[in-house]
Design an enzyme around this catalytic site. Sequence first.
Site, PDB file in Angstrom:
ATOM      1  N   THR A  10       0.853  -3.456   4.398  1.00 44.58           N
ATOM      2  CA  THR A  10       1.338  -3.392   5.462  1.00 44.58           C
ATOM      3  C   THR A  10       0.276  -3.804   6.531  1.00 44.58           C
ATOM      4  OG1 THR A  10       1.701  -1.615   5.725  1.00 44.58           O
ATOM      5  CG2 THR A  10       4.263  -2.819   5.304  1.00 44.58           C
ATOM      6  N   ASP A  11       0.325  -4.337   7.891  1.00 42.54           N
ATOM      7  CA  ASP A  11      -0.785  -3.983   8.478  1.00 42.54           C
ATOM      8  C   ASP A  11      -1.805  -2.648   8.429  1.00 42.54           C
ATOM      9  OD1 ASP A  11      -0.720  -6.720   8.873  1.00 42.54           O
ATOM     10  OD2 ASP A  11       0.522  -6.452  11.296  1.00 42.54           O
ATOM     11  N   CYS A  12      -1.066  -1.591   8.035  1.00 38.30           N
ATOM     12  CA  CYS A  12      -1.883  -0.849   8.585  1.00 38.30           C
ATOM     13  C   CYS A  12      -2.254   0.023   7.375  1.00 38.30           C
ATOM     14  CB  CYS A  12      -0.857   0.282   8.733  1.00 38.30           C
ATOM     15  SG  CYS A  12       0.018   0.829  10.920  1.00 38.30           S
ATOM     16  N   TYR A  13      -0.966  -0.335   5.850  1.00 37.26           N
ATOM     17  CA  TYR A  13      -1.822   0.167   4.053  1.00 37.26           C
ATOM     18  C   TYR A  13      -1.677  -1.182   3.865  1.00 37.26           C
ATOM     19  CZ  TYR A  13      -0.578   4.647   6.596  1.00 37.26           C
ATOM     20  OH  TYR A  13       0.192   5.406   7.276  1.00 37.26           O
ATOM     21  N   PRO A  14      -2.485  -2.374   3.459  1.00 32.16           N
ATOM     22  CA  PRO A  14      -2.448  -3.349   3.478  1.00 32.16           C
ATOM     23  C   PRO A  14      -2.333  -3.449   1.507  1.00 32.16           C
ATOM     24  CG  PRO A  14      -4.652  -2.543   3.901  1.00 32.16           C
ATOM     25  CD  PRO A  14      -3.610  -1.792   4.495  1.00 32.16           C
TER      26      PRO A  14
END
Lengths: 387, 136
Positions: free
Chosen positions: A129-133
């Site tokens: 995800t954006d926070c956890y690529p």
Amino acid sequence: MPKIKTYEEINQKLKQGKAVVLTAEEVAQMAQSASPAEIAEKVDVVTTATFGAMCSSGAIINFGHTSPPIRMEKIRLNGVPCYEGLAAVDSYIGATACDPENPAYGGAHVIQDLLEGKDVVLEAWGKGTDCYPRKHVRTRINIDSINEFTLFNPRNAYQNYNVAVNTTKKMIHTYMGTLLPNLRNATYSTSGELSPLLNDPDLRTIGLGTRIFLGGTQGFVVWNGTQFHTTRPKNEYGVPVTNAATIAVIGNLKEMSPEYLQAVYYEKYGVSMFIGIGIPIPILDEDMARRVSINNRQIETSVLDYGTVGMPKLEQVNYEQLQSGFIKVKGKKVRTAPVSSLAKARKIAGELKEWLEKGQFELSKPVQIFPQNTSLNSLKETEVEHD
Amino acid sequence: MIKKRYILNFPPQSGDKPLSYQLVRDYDIRINILKAEVYPGKRGSLLLELQGKKENIEKGVKYLTEHQVICEPLDKRIHFQEEKCIDCGNCTAVCFAGALTMSKKNWKLEFDKSKCVVCELCIPACPLHLFEIDFR
Ligand code: SF4
Ligand code: SF4
């Protein structure tokens, strides 16, 4: 008016090295010739202990963040599945967790390997995800590389436990050991008069916040354990004659010792973990003195047939009989064997006694007493429509 | 008449000598084969129970030894990793020979190997897997 000691007074004496501390076995011996009033006068603290398999155990681990970070949505430690629903890099590994392909190595073994300083392979996956690529990580971790490593056991230290026998014609494999057919052996699992919750059967001094010996360091009782049952039938000495109360405990694994935690694998049953627990019981008054005076003859438990559905009760026996090596079940002489370690429980009770005598262990008064009048629900199955 | 258990290790070349036949005929020893692992042309081993007169068994063992068969009384071959034992007692629940017992004094495990009948029940019963019957 009988004398009442407070926690503060006992702690003061402990600090000054003036407190009298006995193990539960020593006080049971003393009670042969001393009355509860005399014991309350002479003794300040009694130490109790147990070292047995406690399946409902596990560890909270924080792995630390990678760079770039990953939200771990599926986690394996040496191939053993861990819980993935706690934020990004927190997890909980249950003692009995295992990969079905490798049932003899489970969560308890991972905890033990970490505790012994060994490297463990962490593999985790996330969707990115954006926070956890990051989507995947595979690396080694050890006790020093991880942040928190906390033992948190939802159900430990059962107050009394059944004796297991098997009346069928087939050998069965259980958490109570191998049960031979036709009542050829009986296994029992508590440390009898040394067992923590049997020395304070109404849980007057064991509650939320009680400081205890846990795995070789100081830990705490943090809640009543799961399957907490306080309304089991009790005998004339006030102890339940089957599994009753339990406690949930917590402690810092980084301070613990492999000597008091041991991963085990029961053939055809699964993984579990032996946990060393010691609980100090303050002798506040005559009632507590009477409770800790209890001996193996006065503690009774139920003999259940593990081979038959519903596990019918066949007999009631006491721990003196169990420890003698034989009990009578349905008129038959049956050999007994323990499945928890009394030798190790004695060692723990002795070690805790030493800590107390040296003023290294402060008693804590429960900030809250556990619920009374509890019983258990079983899981009722109801029809669920498919959608 | 006594009964004794031995592990016999055969060298590769002895495969075709009828050693056991000699034992029966010349020494009047009854043989009960408990386990056998024989690979043709290679080393082989047998777990035997020998029943007969004490002096005959001794003579028989001597005879085998002279024919390059290594005979070891069985108790040497049971491995128990004692230092890892937590004295839980699980193994004593299945040991009907009375070889594994808990000391009533200190509740530590006591292992009297001379009483072991190699029933092997303790191997799966120990939750730490500390027993091995080493049969090579
Ligand atoms: S092999 Fe059988 S007789 Fe020998 S120690 Fe184990 S359980 Fe006892
Ligand atoms: S079952 Fe294993 S750990 Fe337990 S007493 Fe026997 S040998 Fe020791």
